[in-house]
Design an enzyme around this catalytic site. Structure first.
Site, PDB file in Angstrom:
ATOM      1  N   TYR A  85     -36.716   8.868 -19.390  1.00 18.19           N
ATOM      2  CA  TYR A  85     -36.656  10.325 -19.527  1.00 18.19           C
ATOM      3  C   TYR A  85     -35.210  10.793 -19.632  1.00 18.19           C
ATOM      4  CZ  TYR A  85     -37.665  15.234 -19.118  1.00 18.19           C
ATOM      5  OH  TYR A  85     -37.757  16.561 -19.388  1.00 18.19           O
ATOM      6  N   PHE A 137     -30.349  29.744 -46.438  1.00 15.68           N
ATOM      7  CA  PHE A 137     -31.425  28.756 -46.433  1.00 15.68           C
ATOM      8  C   PHE A 137     -32.549  29.359 -45.588  1.00 15.68           C
ATOM      9  CE2 PHE A 137     -34.014  25.209 -45.121  1.00 15.68           C
ATOM     10  CZ  PHE A 137     -34.376  24.771 -46.386  1.00 15.68           C
ATOM     11  N   THR A 138     -33.783  29.101 -45.983  1.00 16.41           N
ATOM     12  CA  THR A 138     -34.945  29.781 -45.393  1.00 16.41           C
ATOM     13  C   THR A 138     -34.973  29.749 -43.862  1.00 16.41           C
ATOM     14  OG1 THR A 138     -36.173  27.753 -45.802  1.00 16.41           O
ATOM     15  CG2 THR A 138     -36.415  29.497 -47.428  1.00 16.41           C
ATOM     16  N   ASP A 228     -23.666  23.525 -41.759  1.00 18.14           N
ATOM     17  CA  ASP A 228     -24.969  22.891 -41.916  1.00 18.14           C
ATOM     18  C   ASP A 228     -24.687  21.557 -42.602  1.00 18.14           C
ATOM     19  OD1 ASP A 228     -27.421  21.944 -42.757  1.00 18.14           O
ATOM     20  OD2 ASP A 228     -28.236  23.933 -43.162  1.00 18.14           O
ATOM     21  N   LYS A 271     -32.659  14.233 -43.570  1.00 16.11           N
ATOM     22  CA  LYS A 271     -32.129  14.075 -44.931  1.00 16.11           C
ATOM     23  C   LYS A 271     -31.085  12.953 -44.932  1.00 16.11           C
ATOM     24  CE  LYS A 271     -33.890  18.422 -45.123  1.00 16.11           C
ATOM     25  NZ  LYS A 271     -34.565  19.057 -43.982  1.00 16.11           N
ATOM     26  N   ARG A 395     -38.990  27.221 -55.256  1.00 15.89           N
ATOM     27  CA  ARG A 395     -37.765  27.729 -54.625  1.00 15.89           C
ATOM     28  C   ARG A 395     -37.351  28.988 -55.379  1.00 15.89           C
ATOM     29  NH1 ARG A 395     -36.640  25.587 -49.693  1.00 15.89           N
ATOM     30  NH2 ARG A 395     -38.438  26.931 -49.719  1.00 15.89           N
ATOM     31  N   PHE A 462     -43.798  31.005 -47.923  1.00 10.15           N
ATOM     32  CA  PHE A 462     -44.025  29.981 -48.953  1.00 10.15           C
ATOM     33  C   PHE A 462     -44.788  28.771 -48.438  1.00 10.15           C
ATOM     34  CE2 PHE A 462     -40.763  27.342 -47.118  1.00 10.15           C
ATOM     35  CZ  PHE A 462     -39.936  28.271 -46.502  1.00 10.15           C
TER      36      PHE A 462
HETATM   37  C1  P70 Z   1     -36.196  20.790 -47.519  1.00  6.80           C
HETATM   38  C2  P70 Z   1     -36.159  20.761 -45.999  1.00  6.80           C
HETATM   39  C3  P70 Z   1     -34.570  21.628 -44.404  1.00  6.80           C
HETATM   40  C4  P70 Z   1     -33.242  22.161 -44.107  1.00  6.80           C
HETATM   41  C5  P70 Z   1     -32.238  22.233 -45.090  1.00  6.80           C
HETATM   42  C6  P70 Z   1     -30.984  22.778 -44.780  1.00  6.80           C
HETATM   43  C7  P70 Z   1     -29.895  22.868 -45.790  1.00  6.80           C
HETATM   44  C8  P70 Z   1     -31.693  23.158 -42.570  1.00  6.80           C
HETATM   45  C9  P70 Z   1     -32.959  22.646 -42.830  1.00  6.80           C
HETATM   46  C10 P70 Z   1     -33.977  22.662 -41.727  1.00  6.80           C
HETATM   47  C11 P70 Z   1     -37.438  21.200 -45.345  1.00  6.80           C
HETATM   48  C12 P70 Z   1     -37.824  22.589 -45.698  1.00  6.80           C
HETATM   49  C13 P70 Z   1     -37.469  23.641 -44.866  1.00  6.80           C
HETATM   50  C14 P70 Z   1     -37.789  24.937 -45.214  1.00  6.80           C
HETATM   51  C15 P70 Z   1     -38.437  25.171 -46.418  1.00  6.80           C
HETATM   52  C16 P70 Z   1     -38.823  24.120 -47.224  1.00  6.80           C
HETATM   53  C17 P70 Z   1     -38.510  22.844 -46.856  1.00  6.80           C
HETATM   54  N1  P70 Z   1     -34.980  21.472 -45.585  1.00  6.80           N
HETATM   55  N2  P70 Z   1     -30.758  23.217 -43.530  1.00  6.80           N
HETATM   56  O1  P70 Z   1     -37.203  20.322 -48.049  1.00  6.80           O
HETATM   57  O2  P70 Z   1     -34.157  21.384 -41.236  1.00  6.80           O
HETATM   58  O3  P70 Z   1     -36.539  20.841 -41.812  1.00  6.80           O
HETATM   59  O4  P70 Z   1     -35.248  19.461 -40.174  1.00  6.80           O
HETATM   60  O5  P70 Z   1     -35.986  21.730 -39.562  1.00  6.80           O
HETATM   61  O6  P70 Z   1     -32.448  21.786 -46.333  1.00  6.80           O
HETATM   62  O7  P70 Z   1     -35.229  21.215 -48.156  1.00  6.80           O
HETATM   63  P1  P70 Z   1     -35.566  20.825 -40.673  1.00  6.80           P
END
Ligand code: P70
Length: 470
Positions: A85, A137-138, A228, A271, A395, A462
Site C-alpha cells: 500500500y 484540450f478538452t 502538458d 501516450k 475533433r 463528444f
Molecule cells: C486522446 C487522449 C488525452 C490527453 C491529451 C492531452 C494533450 C491530456 C490528456 C488527458 C484521450 C482523450 C481525451 C479526451 C478526449 C478524447 C480523447 N488524450 N492532455 O485520445 O489524459 O486521457 O490520460 O486522462 O491528449 O487524445 P488522459
C-alpha cells in the site's frame, strides 16, 4: 529482361528505407465484420465511434492513448510489481525515471492524465482567474473551468489554419499573452498552460526558441508555466528535425532542456510513456508539492501509488526509458508521416504539416457541401467505419462543446477527423489499408448528407453524444 515496377518506400523517396527498431513476439488477431454488420453497429452506436464495441472494429485509430504495445521488458517488469500500500519499490524507480528524464524535482503518480489535471487545476487556479494556453484540450480546459478559471487561447494564428506550413504551429503568440497579462493584471493569471505537440491543432510542436522566450516573458511578470508533457517526446523529435542547433542533440537532451524552462508538468503516460494506464504530476516548488501530495490522497490514492498498482508504476518507469530512444521516436513519427504522404499524394485534405501522433483529415474541405452544424468530422468518422471498419475520432464542433455563457456551439475553425496511430502496434500494410479506405470515402464524398445530434451529455459531450443520419 523484365523491368521492375515495384519500389520500396525508401526507393520511391530516393533514400534508404527505415524499419521499426523491434520485432513482434506476440500477436492479437483482428476481426473484420461485414458491411451490413458494420451498418448495424454504427446505428446502434448512434454514429459515434466512441460508442462502438472494439470487437466490431478492424483497425482501431480512435486514439494513441493507452493503446501502445508494451515491450518484453515492460511485461517482465510487471512481474516485479511490489503491491505494498505504501512505499512500493516501483514508485521509487518511477520517481527516479521522471526526475532523470524530465528533470523535475517532485513527483506524484495519478491514475491517468486527467487525474493530474484535476489536482494542478484545483491547487493553482483561483475563481475568476484566466489560464492562457496554446489551444485548448478538452479534459484540460474542463478541469480549469471546474476550478473556476477561464481558458484563453494564445496560440499563434497559423495553428488555426489547417493549410499553413509553419514548422512550429504549436507556438505561443507572446504578444497575445502579454496583452492579456496587461489587460487583466498579473493577479488574474493563474499560470500559462503549455502543451508539447498540440493535440487539437494536429499534433503541432512548440519550438525551443518559443519556450525560452515564453520563460523570459513569464519571469518578467512572475507567472508560472506548467507543461502538458503528454506528447513532449514527439515535440522533441520535431525540434531535432527542424530547429537550428538541435540536429546533433539527442531526444533525451532536447526533452530535458525544454522541460527546464517550465515549473512543472502533468502527464498522460498512456501516450509517450508506452503504458496502457497511468499518469503523473511533477513540480519543482516544495510548498506546492506538499499541497498536491495531500490532495492526491483524497482523489487518487496514496502519494506512492496514485490509483495505480505497483506493476503499472514499474511498466511506466521502463516505458519512460524506452520512449526517449531516438530510433523509437523516429520510427513512430515516420510511420504517421508515411500515411500522411500517401493521402497528400492523392489530394486528400488533411492538416499540414503532418504532426506527431495522427493524421487529421480536414472535414471542412472533405465535405465542402456540409455546414458545420451537420457535424462533418463526425460524418467522416462514421463513413470511414462503414467503408472498412477503421475507427477514427471526431475533433471538431462536437469536441469543442458549447460556450458556457451563451449555450451556443463553439464553432471551432478546425473541423477535423483524427486517424490516431498507436505506438508499436500496426504495420505499414495496415497504413496502406487505411489510406485506401480514406480514398474510397473521399471519392464518394458527395453522397454524404451529414448528421443531427439527438442526445447531448452535459460534460465532454463528444464521448457519449448520439446522432442520426440526415
Ligand atoms: C486522446 C487522449 C488525452 C490527453 C491529451 C492531452 C494533450 C491530456 C490528456 C488527458 C484521450 C482523450 C481525451 C479526451 C478526449 C478524447 C480523447 N488524450 N492532455 O485520445 O489524459 O486521457 O490520460 O486522462 O491528449 O487524445 P488522459
Amino acid at each position: 529482361m523484365a523491368r521492375s515496377i515495384l519500389h520500396t518506400m525508401g526507393q520511391q523517396l530516393g533514400r534508404r528505407s527505415w524499419a521499426e527498431p523491434w520485432k513482434i513476439k506476440m500477436v492479437e488477431p483482428l476481426r473484420l465484420i461485414s458491411r451490413d454488420e458494420r451498418q448495424k453497429a454504427l446505428v446502434e452506436a448512434g454514429y459515434n465511434t466512441f460508442l462502438l464495441r472494439s470487437e466490431d472494429v478492424y483497425i482501431d485509430l480512435l486514439t494513441d492513448s493507452g493503446t501502445s504495445a508494451m515491450s518484453d521488458r515492460q511485461w517482465a517488469g510487471m512481474m516485479l510489481g511490489d503491491e505494498a500500500y505504501a512505499g512500493s519499490r516501483n514508485f521509487y524507480k518511477l520517481e527516479k525515471a521522471i526526475q532523470d528524464t524530465y528533470g523535475y524535482k517532485h513527483i506524484i503518480p495519478t491514475h491517468q492524465g486527467r487525474g493530474a489535471e484535476h489536482l494542478i487545476s484545483q491547487v493553482e487556479i483561483k475563481k475568476g482567474q484566466f489560464v492562457p494556453g496554446n489551444m485548448y484540450f478538452t479534459t484540460t480546459r474542463l478541469h480549469q473551468e471546474l476550478a473556476g478559471g477561464t481558458f484563453v487561447d494564445v496560440i499563434i494564428d497559423e495553428a488555426h489554419d489547417a493549410q499553413n506550413e509553419h514548422p512550429f504551429k504549436g507556438n505561443v503568440d507572446l504578444s497575445k499573452l502579454e496583452n492579456i497579462i496587461k489587460k487583466e493584471g498579473t493577479d488574474k493569471i493563474a499560470y500559462v498552460s503549455l502543451a508539447g505537440t498540440v493535440n487539437m491543432a494536429g499534433g503541432q510542436p512548440v519550438s525551443m526558441e518559443n519556450v525560452k522566450a515564453l520563460r523570459t516573458l513569464c519571469d518578467k511578470y512572475a507567472i508560472k508555466i506548467y507543461l502538458d508533457a503528454t506528447r513532449m517526446v514527439e515535440n522533441a523529435f520535431f525540434i531535432q528535425e527542424r530547429e537550428l542547433g538541435y540536429k546533433d542533440k539527442t531526444i533525451a537532451q532536447i526533452l530535458k532542456e525544454f522541460c527546464s524552462y517550465t515549473d512543472g508538468a502533468w502527464m498522460s503516460a498512456k501516450k509517450d510513456n508506452l503504458v496502457n494506464i497511468g499518469g503523473w504530476l511533477a513540480i519543482n516548488d516544495e510548498d506546492l508539492f506538499q499541497e498536491l501530495r495531500n490532495l492526491v490522497v483524497v482523489y487518487e490514492g496514496l502519494h506512492t501509488y496514485g490509483g495505480l498498482s505497483g506493476r503499472d508504476l514499474e511498466a511506466m518507469a521502463i516505458g519512460i526509458a524506452e520512449s526517449i530512444e531516438d530510433g523509437h521516436v523516429r520510427s513512430r513519427v515516420e510511420q504517421v508521416r508515411y500515411l500522411g504522404q500517401l493521402l497528400e499524394e492523392w489530394g486528400i485534405p488533411a492538416v499540414r504539416p503532418v504532426g506527431g501522433h495522427a493524421i487529421f483529415l480536414d472535414a471542412r474541405r472533405f465535405y465542402e457541401h456540409l455546414s458545420q452544424d451537420k457535424f462533418p468530422a463526425q460524418t467522416l468518422a462514421a463513413e470511414l467505419y462503414l467503408d472498412s471498419g477503421v475507427r477514427s475520432m471526431e475533433r471538431g464542433i462536437a469536441s469543442a462543446g458549447r460556450d458556457p455563457k451563451t449555450g451556443d456551439h463553439k464553432y471551432p475553425r478546425l473541423e477535423l477527423t483524427r486517424l490516431t496511430i498507436p505506438r508499436r502496434v500496426y504495420t505499414q500494410a495496415h497504413m496502406d489499408v487505411v489510406a485506401e479506405s480514406v480514398n474510397a470515402v473521399y471519392e464518394n464524398r458527395n453522397n454524404s448528407r451529414g448528421l443531427k445530434m439527438v442526445f447531448e451529455p452535459k460534460y465532454l459531450r463528444f464521448f457519449q453524444a448520439r446522432y442520426e443520419s440526415l
